[in-house]
Structure formats: structure tokens, C-alpha cells
Write a protein that holds these residues in place. Structure first.
Motif, short mmCIF file in Angstrom:
data_model
loop_
_atom_site.label_atom_id
_atom_site.label_comp_id
_atom_site.label_asym_id
_atom_site.label_seq_id
_atom_site.Cartn_x
_atom_site.Cartn_y
_atom_site.Cartn_z
N MET A 1 5.91 -10.61 9.56
CA MET A 1 5.99 -9.27 9.00
C MET A 1 5.76 -8.26 10.13
SD MET A 1 4.06 -8.31 5.41
CE MET A 1 3.57 -9.95 4.97
N ASP A 2 6.64 -7.28 10.24
CA ASP A 2 6.42 -6.25 11.24
C ASP A 2 5.40 -5.23 10.72
OD1 ASP A 2 7.69 -4.30 9.65
OD2 ASP A 2 9.62 -4.62 10.59
N LEU A 3 5.03 -4.32 11.59
CA LEU A 3 3.99 -3.36 11.26
C LEU A 3 4.34 -2.50 10.06
CD1 LEU A 3 1.24 -2.19 12.04
CD2 LEU A 3 2.42 -0.63 13.57
N ASN A 4 5.60 -2.00 10.00
CA ASN A 4 6.02 -1.17 8.87
C ASN A 4 5.96 -1.94 7.56
OD1 ASN A 4 6.57 1.15 10.39
ND2 ASN A 4 8.65 0.47 10.83
N THR A 5 6.49 -3.16 7.58
CA THR A 5 6.51 -3.97 6.36
C THR A 5 5.10 -4.34 5.93
OG1 THR A 5 8.67 -4.84 7.03
CG2 THR A 5 7.52 -6.02 5.29
N ASN A 6 4.25 -4.63 6.89
CA ASN A 6 2.86 -4.96 6.58
C ASN A 6 2.16 -3.78 5.91
OD1 ASN A 6 0.65 -6.69 6.55
ND2 ASN A 6 -0.11 -5.91 8.50
N GLU A 7 2.42 -2.58 6.40
CA GLU A 7 1.83 -1.37 5.81
C GLU A 7 2.36 -1.15 4.39
OE1 GLU A 7 2.06 3.34 6.68
OE2 GLU A 7 1.61 2.09 8.42
N ILE A 8 3.66 -1.34 4.22
CA ILE A 8 4.27 -1.19 2.90
C ILE A 8 3.68 -2.21 1.93
CG2 ILE A 8 6.42 -1.49 1.60
CD1 ILE A 8 7.87 -0.25 4.06
N TYR A 9 3.51 -3.46 2.39
CA TYR A 9 2.95 -4.52 1.56
C TYR A 9 1.54 -4.13 1.09
CZ TYR A 9 1.75 -9.27 0.10
OH TYR A 9 1.38 -10.39 -0.62
N SER A 10 0.75 -3.64 2.02
CA SER A 10 -0.61 -3.22 1.69
C SER A 10 -0.61 -2.08 0.68
CB SER A 10 -1.33 -2.80 2.97
OG SER A 10 -2.63 -2.35 2.69
N ASP A 11 0.25 -1.09 0.90
CA ASP A 11 0.34 0.05 -0.03
C ASP A 11 0.79 -0.41 -1.42
OD1 ASP A 11 -0.48 1.79 1.94
OD2 ASP A 11 1.54 2.53 2.39
N LEU A 12 1.75 -1.32 -1.46
CA LEU A 12 2.23 -1.82 -2.76
C LEU A 12 1.13 -2.55 -3.51
CD1 LEU A 12 5.79 -3.11 -1.84
CD2 LEU A 12 5.26 -1.30 -3.48
N ARG A 13 0.34 -3.34 -2.81
CA ARG A 13 -0.76 -4.06 -3.46
C ARG A 13 -1.79 -3.09 -4.02
NH1 ARG A 13 -3.26 -8.43 0.05
NH2 ARG A 13 -4.40 -8.72 -1.86
N LYS A 14 -2.11 -2.03 -3.27
CA LYS A 14 -3.06 -1.02 -3.74
C LYS A 14 -2.52 -0.30 -4.97
CE LYS A 14 -4.98 -0.13 0.81
NZ LYS A 14 -4.98 0.82 1.94
N THR A 15 -1.25 0.07 -4.90
CA THR A 15 -0.63 0.76 -6.03
C THR A 15 -0.60 -0.13 -7.26
OG1 THR A 15 0.74 2.06 -4.52
CG2 THR A 15 1.46 1.94 -6.83
N LYS A 16 -0.32 -1.40 -7.06
CA LYS A 16 -0.31 -2.36 -8.17
C LYS A 16 -1.68 -2.40 -8.85
CE LYS A 16 -0.03 -7.27 -9.13
NZ LYS A 16 0.14 -8.61 -8.57
#
Length: 92
Positions: A1-16
Motif C-alpha cells: 500500500m502506498d502512502l496515499n492509499t494507506n491514509e485513505i484506508y485509515s480514514d475509511l476505517r475511522k469513518t466506518k
């Protein structure tokens, strides 16, 4: 996972988690509930795509969805969705 995707993944988990908390509140409006459930479904789909390495690929054409749009709306599924977002962005 690149940095952008990793950040998006983290944000999605928080939003979930935030949406699940709202959904489980006793005072969750029956009018709002279907929208929260739909958003949760989209988030789950995006999370699975990240986990399987298909995140950022159009579900219809297989084209890559621009990362700058995915950073704004990580639940985009197709290039058609991108056109809609670009239209809204360019008209504001």
C-alpha cells in the motif's frame, strides 16, 4: 500500500466506526438510517478493494481513477462517478 492509499484506508476505517456508532444510537433517525447504511456499504467495498489491490480501478472500464479524486471521495466506483464529481467541482 502506498502512502496515499494507506491514509485513505485509515480514514475509511475511522469513518466506518463513526457511522456505526451513529447507526447504533437509539436516537438515530429512521429517515437518515438508510443513508448511513448505504454509506457503510460503500466504505466496506472500498476497504475490501484496498485489501485486495483493486482500489482505484473503475468497476466498468478497468481504467485507473485519479488519486486526487479518490482522496476527496474514496468510495468512487467508476469513471462515470468521476465525471459527476468533476462536474460538481467545476461548477462551484
Amino acid at each position: 500500500m502506498d502512502l496515499n492509499t494507506n491514509e485513505i484506508y485509515s480514514d475509511l476505517r475511522k469513518t466506518k466506526e463513526e457511522l456505526l456508532q451513529r447507526l447504533n444510537q437509539e436516537n438515530c433517525s429512521p429517515i437518515v438510517r438508510p443513508y448511513i447504511e448505504a454509506e457503510l456499504k460503500d466504505i466496506e467495498t472500498a476497504l475490501k478493494k484496498i485489501e485486495t489491490g483493486t482500489f482505484g480501478t473503475c468497476e466498468v472500464s478497468g481504467e485507473l481513477i485519479p488519486m486526487e479524486l479518490l482522496q476527496i471521495i474514496p468510495t468512487l466506483k467508476s469513471m462515470e462517478d468521476c465525471k459527476t464529481v468533476n462536474y460538481v467541482i467545476s461548477n462551484h
